[in-house]
Design an enzyme around this catalytic site. Structure first.
Site, short mmCIF file in Angstrom:
data_model
loop_
_atom_site.label_atom_id
_atom_site.label_comp_id
_atom_site.label_asym_id
_atom_site.label_seq_id
_atom_site.Cartn_x
_atom_site.Cartn_y
_atom_site.Cartn_z
N GLU A 165 58.79 54.28 -78.42
CA GLU A 165 59.11 53.28 -77.36
C GLU A 165 58.20 52.38 -77.01
OE1 GLU A 165 63.12 55.22 -75.03
OE2 GLU A 165 60.96 55.58 -74.19
N VAL A 166 58.60 50.99 -77.48
CA VAL A 166 57.59 49.95 -76.81
C VAL A 166 58.38 49.22 -75.78
CG1 VAL A 166 56.54 47.57 -77.25
CG2 VAL A 166 56.29 49.47 -79.12
#
Length: 287
Positions: free
Chosen positions: A69-70
């Protein structure tokens, strides 16, 4: 170009690391923090260049879990986010970009799921039966084993932190039971004993008697769910995850149903053959 920080989940500690390393970084460099719950905007407040700060949430074990997850806060520079996504791809990760909210996407959806698991245990469902019901439904591990694997301390920290953020959506079990585990030195697999006793020989581990003694103190007498069938138990658990996932889409935390399905499958093992939470809703029909 990118520095990834992965110290303990403590905002003050992360600010100390940021203050120490930021002067050593070129202005274009990205400071990526690996956190599972702390808002990135709060971490960025300690930066001289907050636009270069973002989150890169890797899932444990990092070498086996494919999702990244960015997480971008409102002030994250677009090119910084693109750099982080590119790095994730180079690392062989499946990447989704997520809005900066407590728990982000996967852990935000997972919190009500685990709260329901604690509730079922306290309603009298046998922990082994609970795990079996979820694995039979298609989850890779049940909620009991999952709490042991991530650590009772981590599960307690996330549950306490998220309960203030999701309000009544984390309602269900009494999380004081997990704190009672910790008070008794029961920390999960890493400590040798959690709900299960990992010091016992053999592949199939027995329940930990000390943990079950604590569970008895929190069990609701005569709760109807103790006699519920495995399908009903699995539906109760999975529905808690799915409802929160749908709210994440509604609130623009994730960019699309496809990202939600990818994140759930690759981040926490939502039953792949069911297609992910949004595909499952399409199959079941939204009520």
């Amino acid at each position: 170009d990118v520095l990834v920080e992965a110290v303990f989940e403590d905002l003050g500690l992360k600010h100390k690391v940021l203050a120490a390393v930021e002067p050593q970084l070129p202005e274009h460099a990205v400071f990526a923090t690996n956190t599972s719950a702390i808002p990135i905007a709060d971490i960025a407040k300690g930066a001289k260049r907050p636009g270069r700060v973002l989150g890169m949430h890797y899932f444990s074990p990092v070498d086996k879990m494919p999702l990244l997850e960015v997480i971008t806060h409102d002030g994250t520079d677009a090119d910084a986010a693109a750099t982080a996504v590119e790095l994730g791809y180079k690392q062989g990760k499946t990447v989704i970009v997520v809005k900066d909210v407590p728990g982000f996407y996967v852990n935000r959806s997972l919190t009500p799921f685990l709260a329901e698991g604690v509730a079922l245990i306290q309603e009298g469902v046998d922990p082994k039966a609970l795990d079996k019901a979820l694995t039979s439904f298609g989850w890779p591990v049940g909620p009991v084993k999952l709490m042991d694997e991530v650590g009772i301390d981590v599960a307690t920290h996330v549950a306490t932190f998220m309960s203030d953020k999701l309000e009544n959506r984390t309602a269900g079990g009494d999380m004081a039971m997990l704190q009672a585990f910790l008070d008794a030195g029961i920390t999960g697999r890493k400590g040798g004993k959690g709900y299960y006793d990992y010091t016992a020989k053999g592949k199939s581990k027995p329940l930990n008697p000390a943990a079950m003694d604590i569970v008895k103190n929190f069990t609701q007498e005569g709760a109807p769910s103790a006699g519920e069938d495995a399908d009903t138990i699995a539906m109760r658990m999975t529905s808690r995850f799915v409802i929160e996932a749908v709210l994440c889409l509604q609130h623009d935390i994730i960019r699309s149903p496809g990202d939600g399905d990818i994140g759930a499958i690759f981040g926490v093992g939502f039953p792949p053959f069911r297609g992910g939470p949004f595909r499952w809703v399409d199959q079941m029909g939204a009520a």
